[in-house]
Design a protein around this motif. Structure first.
Motif, PDB file in Angstrom:
ATOM      1  N   TYR A  20       0.837  -1.212   0.000  1.00 32.04           N
ATOM      2  CA  TYR A  20       0.000   0.000   0.000  1.00 32.04           C
ATOM      3  C   TYR A  20       0.867   1.256   0.000  1.00 32.04           C
ATOM      4  CZ  TYR A  20      -3.407   3.478   1.516  1.00 32.04           C
ATOM      5  OH  TYR A  20      -4.193   4.602   1.597  1.00 32.04           O
ATOM      6  N   SER A  21       1.944   1.253   0.799  1.00 31.12           N
ATOM      7  CA  SER A  21       2.816   2.433   0.858  1.00 31.12           C
ATOM      8  C   SER A  21       3.489   2.690  -0.494  1.00 31.12           C
ATOM      9  CB  SER A  21       3.874   2.260   1.949  1.00 31.12           C
ATOM     10  OG  SER A  21       4.835   1.283   1.598  1.00 31.12           O
ATOM     11  N   PHE A  25       1.959   6.109  -1.916  1.00 31.61           N
ATOM     12  CA  PHE A  25       2.835   7.197  -1.509  1.00 31.61           C
ATOM     13  C   PHE A  25       4.009   7.426  -2.475  1.00 31.61           C
ATOM     14  CE2 PHE A  25       0.841   6.214   2.570  1.00 31.61           C
ATOM     15  CZ  PHE A  25       0.561   7.474   3.054  1.00 31.61           C
ATOM     16  N   THR A  33      12.299   3.704  -3.316  1.00 31.52           N
ATOM     17  CA  THR A  33      12.806   3.460  -1.966  1.00 31.52           C
ATOM     18  C   THR A  33      14.201   2.858  -1.992  1.00 31.52           C
ATOM     19  OG1 THR A  33      11.816   1.254  -1.967  1.00 31.52           O
ATOM     20  CG2 THR A  33      10.497   3.053  -1.069  1.00 31.52           C
ATOM     21  N   SER A 104       4.692  12.705   0.885  1.00 35.26           N
ATOM     22  CA  SER A 104       4.561  11.333   0.393  1.00 35.26           C
ATOM     23  C   SER A 104       5.884  10.585   0.497  1.00 35.26           C
ATOM     24  CB  SER A 104       4.079  11.342  -1.062  1.00 35.26           C
ATOM     25  OG  SER A 104       2.785  11.902  -1.167  1.00 35.26           O
ATOM     26  N   GLY A 108       5.860   7.692   3.074  1.00 32.22           N
ATOM     27  CA  GLY A 108       6.009   6.428   2.344  1.00 32.22           C
ATOM     28  C   GLY A 108       7.277   5.698   2.756  1.00 32.22           C
ATOM     29  N   ILE A 111       6.779   4.302   6.452  1.00 32.92           N
ATOM     30  CA  ILE A 111       5.889   3.129   6.485  1.00 32.92           C
ATOM     31  C   ILE A 111       6.566   1.920   5.853  1.00 32.92           C
ATOM     32  CG2 ILE A 111       3.702   2.180   5.635  1.00 32.92           C
ATOM     33  CD1 ILE A 111       2.588   5.055   5.744  1.00 32.92           C
ATOM     34  N   PHE A 112       7.216   2.141   4.721  1.00 35.48           N
ATOM     35  CA  PHE A 112       7.928   1.055   4.042  1.00 35.48           C
ATOM     36  C   PHE A 112       9.019   0.484   4.953  1.00 35.48           C
ATOM     37  CE2 PHE A 112      11.239  -0.635   1.264  1.00 35.48           C
ATOM     38  CZ  PHE A 112      10.498  -1.429   0.390  1.00 35.48           C
ATOM     39  N   CYS A 115       7.724  -1.605   7.901  1.00 35.52           N
ATOM     40  CA  CYS A 115       7.275  -2.927   7.438  1.00 35.52           C
ATOM     41  C   CYS A 115       8.463  -3.846   7.146  1.00 35.52           C
ATOM     42  CB  CYS A 115       6.403  -2.778   6.194  1.00 35.52           C
ATOM     43  SG  CYS A 115       4.829  -1.951   6.490  1.00 35.52           S
ATOM     44  N   SER A 178      13.319   5.568   5.379  1.00 33.88           N
ATOM     45  CA  SER A 178      13.130   4.118   5.393  1.00 33.88           C
ATOM     46  C   SER A 178      14.215   3.422   6.222  1.00 33.88           C
ATOM     47  CB  SER A 178      13.145   3.579   3.960  1.00 33.88           C
ATOM     48  OG  SER A 178      13.027   2.178   3.941  1.00 33.88           O
TER      49      SER A 178
END
Length: 273
Positions: A20-21, A25, A33, A104, A108, A111-112, A115, A178
């Motif tokens: 989703y990210s 995002f 990333t 974003s 993003g 969140i990435f 996870c 990240s």
């Protein structure tokens, strides 16, 4: 069996959030990333294949590498995560959560990274650079987030050629966020020295050795006021073993005096698993 169910469930949740990210995002703003996910976003600009499938294809040789260095269970969970990520990126529509590219990139990336760190902590990974980073972290005892950030610079250079300098600067934001997020969750590289003054040293010794494969050093001591003989147990653990270590000490000797400090560096034999 229970542990495997918990691991699989956690990896499922975090992998879907990771997809989703990426799709809401980062990909809508051409922000990468780094790693295989970032490379797939770049390739997707030239080949009309969903980024999820590109991630799966590139990961196949890395699965073989990880199998020999990280074990069968780790790779099975990783393969499951990568396949789920590929399918989720195919199912979740690509749309911008926000029109602000800076927000974003940061959100993003965070969140990435959370996870990715969570997947590694639960015994798997998102594949790609994560596999290489975990292998190096085990051998060199380095931060996984730091290794991921360093290995992503090559992707950043490619991104600069494809998207231009402006988007690349936002990519740097995403990669930095990240990497920091990975280390905030996956803290295996952080070591703690636990010193325990106890009367029930036999019970604690047995419990600590059973809890994790760490050595425990025992020395004689004497209480200054009581002059009662005691034992001092010293061991080094990783940061995310702290909670269960404290619970074990409390269970076996609630009156034990415990002193916990950050270990700057560990030399000699120390099992990282």
């Amino acid at each position: 069996m229970k542990k495997t169910v918990v691991q699989t469930s956690a990896i499922t949740i975090f992998t879907i959030i990771m997809a989703y990210s990426l799709n809401t995002f980062l990909i809508p703003h051409n922000v990468v990333t780094g790693g295989i996910a970032g490379l797939s976003i770049i390739i997707n600009n030239y080949i009309p294949i969903n980024s999820g499938w590109i991630i799966l294809i590139i990961n196949i040789p890395l699965f073989i590498l990880g199998y020999f260095h990280l074990g069968k269970k780790f790779m099975l969970l990783t393969i499951y995560s990568v396949i789920l990520l590929s399918v989720s990126m195919r199912v979740i529509p690509i749309h911008a959560f926000s029109d602000d590219i800076l927000l974003s990139s940061v959100f993003g990336g965070v969140i990435f990274g959370i996870c990715v760190g969570a997947n590694i902590r639960f015994g798997g990974s998102a594949g790609g650079v994560d596999i290489i980073s975990v292998i190096l972290a085990k051998k060199k005892d380095m931060s996984v987030g730091y290794i991921i950030t360093c290995t992503n610079f090559a992707i950043v250079l490619v991104s600069a050629l494809v998207y231009g300098p402006d988007t690349t600067l936002y990519t740097l934001f995403a990669i930095f966020a990240s990497g920091k997020a990975v280390d905030s969750v996956h803290t295996n590289h952080l070591k703690l020295t636990v010193t325990i003054v106890t009367d029930k040293w036999k019970e604690l010794n047995a419990a600590l050795i059973q809890l994790h494969p760490r050595g425990v050093t025992m020395t004689d001591a004497e209480g200054v006021y009581s002059h009662n003989p005691k034992k001092v147990l010293t061991t080094v653990i990783t940061k995310y073993e702290l909670a269960e270590t404290k619970e074990t000490i409390q269970k076996n000797d609630p009156s034990a005096f415990v002193h916990i400090t950050r270990a700057i560096e560990v030399m000699g034999k120390f099992r990282k698993e």
